[in-house]
Design a protein around this motif. Structure first.
Motif, PDB file in Angstrom:
ATOM      1  N   GLY A  18       0.798  -1.214   0.000  1.00 54.13           N
ATOM      2  CA  GLY A  18       0.000   0.000   0.000  1.00 54.13           C
ATOM      3  C   GLY A  18       0.834   1.268   0.000  1.00 54.13           C
ATOM      4  N   TRP A  19       2.162   1.107   0.171  1.00 50.02           N
ATOM      5  CA  TRP A  19       3.033   2.274   0.201  1.00 50.02           C
ATOM      6  C   TRP A  19       3.411   2.755  -1.209  1.00 50.02           C
ATOM      7  N   GLU A  20       2.913   2.065  -2.224  1.00 53.27           N
ATOM      8  CA  GLU A  20       3.267   2.445  -3.593  1.00 53.27           C
ATOM      9  C   GLU A  20       2.821   3.863  -3.915  1.00 53.27           C
ATOM     10  N   VAL A  21       1.678   4.291  -3.362  1.00 54.35           N
ATOM     11  CA  VAL A  21       1.186   5.655  -3.615  1.00 54.35           C
ATOM     12  C   VAL A  21       2.185   6.667  -3.052  1.00 54.35           C
ATOM     13  N   HIS A  22       2.658   6.422  -1.842  1.00 55.50           N
ATOM     14  CA  HIS A  22       3.641   7.328  -1.232  1.00 55.50           C
ATOM     15  C   HIS A  22       4.917   7.403  -2.058  1.00 55.50           C
ATOM     16  N   PHE A  23       5.435   6.251  -2.464  1.00 54.61           N
ATOM     17  CA  PHE A  23       6.687   6.235  -3.215  1.00 54.61           C
ATOM     18  C   PHE A  23       6.522   6.928  -4.569  1.00 54.61           C
ATOM     19  N   ALA A  24       5.373   6.734  -5.197  1.00 54.55           N
ATOM     20  CA  ALA A  24       5.121   7.404  -6.477  1.00 54.55           C
ATOM     21  C   ALA A  24       5.020   8.911  -6.286  1.00 54.55           C
ATOM     22  N   ALA A  25       4.328   9.349  -5.221  1.00 56.98           N
ATOM     23  CA  ALA A  25       4.201  10.775  -4.946  1.00 56.98           C
ATOM     24  C   ALA A  25       5.569  11.392  -4.686  1.00 56.98           C
ATOM     25  N   MET A  26       6.399  10.695  -3.905  1.00 60.04           N
ATOM     26  CA  MET A  26       7.738  11.208  -3.618  1.00 60.04           C
ATOM     27  C   MET A  26       8.585  11.301  -4.882  1.00 60.04           C
ATOM     28  N   THR A  27       8.515  10.281  -5.710  1.00 61.22           N
ATOM     29  CA  THR A  27       9.284  10.291  -6.962  1.00 61.22           C
ATOM     30  C   THR A  27       8.857  11.452  -7.850  1.00 61.22           C
ATOM     31  N   ARG A  28       7.565  11.679  -7.943  1.00 58.05           N
ATOM     32  CA  ARG A  28       7.064  12.769  -8.785  1.00 58.05           C
ATOM     33  C   ARG A  28       7.451  14.129  -8.213  1.00 58.05           C
ATOM     34  N   LYS A  29       7.427  14.250  -6.904  1.00 62.85           N
ATOM     35  CA  LYS A  29       7.827  15.514  -6.279  1.00 62.85           C
ATOM     36  C   LYS A  29       9.305  15.788  -6.543  1.00 62.85           C
ATOM     37  N   GLN A  30      10.138  14.758  -6.402  1.00 63.58           N
ATOM     38  CA  GLN A  30      11.571  14.912  -6.643  1.00 63.58           C
ATOM     39  C   GLN A  30      11.871  15.243  -8.107  1.00 63.58           C
ATOM     40  N   ALA A  31      10.955  14.855  -8.990  1.00 63.77           N
ATOM     41  CA  ALA A  31      11.113  15.166 -10.418  1.00 63.77           C
ATOM     42  C   ALA A  31      10.622  16.565 -10.761  1.00 63.77           C
ATOM     43  N   GLY A  32      10.069  17.272  -9.761  1.00 63.60           N
ATOM     44  CA  GLY A  32       9.694  18.662  -9.986  1.00 63.60           C
ATOM     45  C   GLY A  32       8.213  18.959  -9.975  1.00 63.60           C
ATOM     46  N   GLU A  33       7.357  17.951  -9.833  1.00 60.14           N
ATOM     47  CA  GLU A  33       5.928  18.225  -9.769  1.00 60.14           C
ATOM     48  C   GLU A  33       5.570  18.850  -8.422  1.00 60.14           C
ATOM     49  N   PRO A  34       4.604  19.750  -8.400  1.00 59.82           N
ATOM     50  CA  PRO A  34       4.216  20.416  -7.142  1.00 59.82           C
ATOM     51  C   PRO A  34       3.297  19.535  -6.292  1.00 59.82           C
ATOM     52  N   ILE A  35       3.810  18.413  -5.852  1.00 61.89           N
ATOM     53  CA  ILE A  35       3.022  17.469  -5.072  1.00 61.89           C
ATOM     54  C   ILE A  35       2.983  17.910  -3.607  1.00 61.89           C
ATOM     55  N   ILE A  36       1.796  17.881  -3.006  1.00 63.00           N
ATOM     56  CA  ILE A  36       1.666  18.091  -1.561  1.00 63.00           C
ATOM     57  C   ILE A  36       1.789  16.721  -0.893  1.00 63.00           C
ATOM     58  N   MET A  37       2.825  16.542  -0.084  1.00 63.42           N
ATOM     59  CA  MET A  37       3.098  15.248   0.543  1.00 63.42           C
ATOM     60  C   MET A  37       2.419  15.178   1.907  1.00 63.42           C
ATOM     61  N   LEU A  38       1.345  14.398   1.972  1.00 58.17           N
ATOM     62  CA  LEU A  38       0.646  14.168   3.240  1.00 58.17           C
ATOM     63  C   LEU A  38       0.649  12.674   3.565  1.00 58.17           C
ATOM     64  N   SER A  39       1.697  11.982   3.151  1.00 63.73           N
ATOM     65  CA  SER A  39       1.725  10.528   3.259  1.00 63.73           C
ATOM     66  C   SER A  39       2.769  10.002   4.224  1.00 63.73           C
ATOM     67  N   VAL A  40       3.548  10.870   4.838  1.00 67.52           N
ATOM     68  CA  VAL A  40       4.603  10.378   5.727  1.00 67.52           C
ATOM     69  C   VAL A  40       4.636  11.199   7.008  1.00 67.52           C
ATOM     70  N   GLY A  41       4.965  10.534   8.124  1.00 64.28           N
ATOM     71  CA  GLY A  41       4.945  11.187   9.428  1.00 64.28           C
ATOM     72  C   GLY A  41       6.311  11.618   9.909  1.00 64.28           C
ATOM     73  N   ASP A  42       6.922  12.560   9.210  1.00 60.08           N
ATOM     74  CA  ASP A  42       8.203  13.118   9.654  1.00 60.08           C
ATOM     75  C   ASP A  42       8.042  14.630   9.729  1.00 60.08           C
ATOM     76  N   HIS A  43       8.492  15.203  10.841  1.00 61.61           N
ATOM     77  CA  HIS A  43       8.314  16.639  11.051  1.00 61.61           C
ATOM     78  C   HIS A  43       8.828  17.456   9.862  1.00 61.61           C
ATOM     79  N   ASP A  44       8.142  18.545   9.566  1.00 59.78           N
ATOM     80  CA  ASP A  44       8.581  19.464   8.528  1.00 59.78           C
ATOM     81  C   ASP A  44       9.450  20.578   9.111  1.00 59.78           C
ATOM     82  N   PHE A  45       9.861  20.425  10.374  1.00 60.74           N
ATOM     83  CA  PHE A  45      10.722  21.417  11.016  1.00 60.74           C
ATOM     84  C   PHE A  45      11.912  20.697  11.641  1.00 60.74           C
ATOM     85  N   ASP A  46      12.940  21.456  11.947  1.00 60.32           N
ATOM     86  CA  ASP A  46      14.173  20.881  12.475  1.00 60.32           C
ATOM     87  C   ASP A  46      14.062  20.611  13.975  1.00 60.32           C
ATOM     88  N   THR A  47      14.989  19.810  14.474  1.00 58.35           N
ATOM     89  CA  THR A  47      15.138  19.587  15.907  1.00 58.35           C
ATOM     90  C   THR A  47      15.365  20.931  16.600  1.00 58.35           C
TER      91      THR A  47
END
Length: 393
Positions: A18-47
């Motif tokens: 089921g993680w294929e959607v996340h991996f595809a979204a990440m790949t597309r974002k890294q390729a330059g598409e303006p994808i909003i990533m709401l599929s992973v639970g890692d802070h968007d701010f620094d320690t």
């Protein structure tokens, strides 16, 4: 070459997760598409900067050496104080073993309670590593689904029905990933009575305890449970330290002393300078209140933005870093919904079925984006849901 052990191949069986959607979204974002990533639970701010500076100071002060297997004494003391707050039970350093992240604490708990062929019950929806952790111990397990219609609160009767003569442990997670459900006292009391009557270990994953909106109850505090509960905890979410890999396990002193032997043959202790930064963060609560406030605010912002959206129902979502939405009235196939949402609106979400059958028909929304991004994602979800319905009509 010689063949690898069968154990390795059995930890994570081949197949779709089921993680294929996340991996595809990440790949597309890294390729330059303006994808909003709401599929992973890692802070968007620094320690928090104070924690970073404490680490830099520790490195420059020459703290580059081996540490005690169970963790530096001051680190265990600091973790014990936090565990006292988390669980509501006075905790000593001897009831703490430090680990490189909550996942290793979970691994230690499973290795410490189950032998090959023993049985456990895992309450779902669950964090993705749970099944593999039991397989690594060569233990059997049964998944018991907490139902969406119950707000993902598990029922003790369903857990009891899954018990076997060789059942040794039950694993729960509150506040829950992926659903955001915060288990009620009544729910936990029923599970605790079952553990006491059947003499079972309870493995309680409480890494999101500071993000529960103030409603977290630890089963360790319930009658008869301190002697049979192992609490998995981590600094990743509470202190904004996901990449630092530092967590701990709280449990009876006799079990913790045995688990030190496991650290001897796995981690051989923690990194010295990271441990000292963690001490500073724990003793001073660096970032804890601010991070909790961020996620409580984001949860309210997103839920307010989708309030009244026809055919989408909020399930669980009282705490943690996620919101769980029931989209089955629009599209019963949650994976199809997630793919179509990604293609149409460039928003990456997780299909609920990635986390167990009870979450099928749902999507998980990560709150690890700023308010303006969450509001934009909510607007896109409204547009997509309306368009999806009109096409289906």
């Amino acid at each position: 070459m010689p063949t690898p052990s069968k154990r390795l191949g059995g930890i994570v069986p081949a197949g779709k997760s089921g993680w294929e959607v996340h991996f595809a979204a990440m790949t597309r974002k890294q390729a330059g598409e303006p994808i909003i990533m709401l599929s992973v639970g890692d802070h968007d701010f620094d320690t928090p900067a104070e924690t970073v500076e404490a680490c830099v100071t520790a490195v420059r002060s020459g703290h580059h050496h081996y540490t005690q297997l169970a963790g530096l004494p001051r680190l265990r003391e600091a973790m014990a104080k936090i565990s006292t707050r988390c669980t509501g039970v006075q905790t000593s350093a001897s009831e703490i073993i430090a680990a490189p992240g909550g996942q290793l604490a979970l691994y230690a708990a499973v290795q410490g309670t189950l032998d090959k062929g023993d049985h456990a019950v895992v309450v779902a929806p669950y964090y993705a590593t749970y099944p593999g952790t039991f397989r690594a111990a060569e233990a059997d397990f049964t998944v018991v689904e907490a139902q969406a219609t119950d707000g993902f609160q598990p029922r003790a009767a369903a857990i009891e029905a899954a018990l076997k003569p060789n059942t040794k442990a039950i694993l729960i997670n509150t506040p829950n990933n992926p659903t955001g459900a915060v288990y009620s006292r009544e729910c936990l009391e029923a599970i605790a009575k079952l553990c006491v009557s059947r003499d079972l270990w309870l493995l309680s994953d409480e890494v999101y305890w500071t993000l529960g909106g103030g409603h977290h109850v630890s089963p360790r505090a319930l009658p008869g449970m301190a002697e049979r509960t192992l609490v998995i905890n981590s600094m990743s979410k509470s202190h904004g330290m996901t990449g630092w890999r530092i967590g701990w396990l709280t449990g009876p002193e006799s079990m913790i002393s045995l688990l030190i032997s496991l650290n001897l043959v796995t981690t051989y202790g923690l990194t010295d300078f990271v441990s000292r930064a963690a001490i500073e963060a724990l003793e001073n609560d660096y970032g804890v209140e601010r991070i909790a406030g961020i996620y409580n605010g984001r949860r309210k912002t997103f839920l307010d933005a989708i309030r009244g959206l026809n055919d989408i129902t909020v399930r669980g979502s009282e705490g943690g870093m996620y919101v769980m939405l029931d989209v089955s009235a629009i599209e019963p196939d949650d994976e199809k919904f997630a793919w179509d949402f990604l293609d149409a609106e460039k928003v990456g979400v997780m299909p609920g079925s990635s986390f167990g059958d009870a979450a099928a028909g749902h999507i998980r929304i990560s709150l690890c984006q700023p308010d303006d991004v969450l509001l934009e994602a909510a607007a896109r979800l409204r547009r997509f849901a309306s368009s999806y319905r009109s096409k289906a009509a």
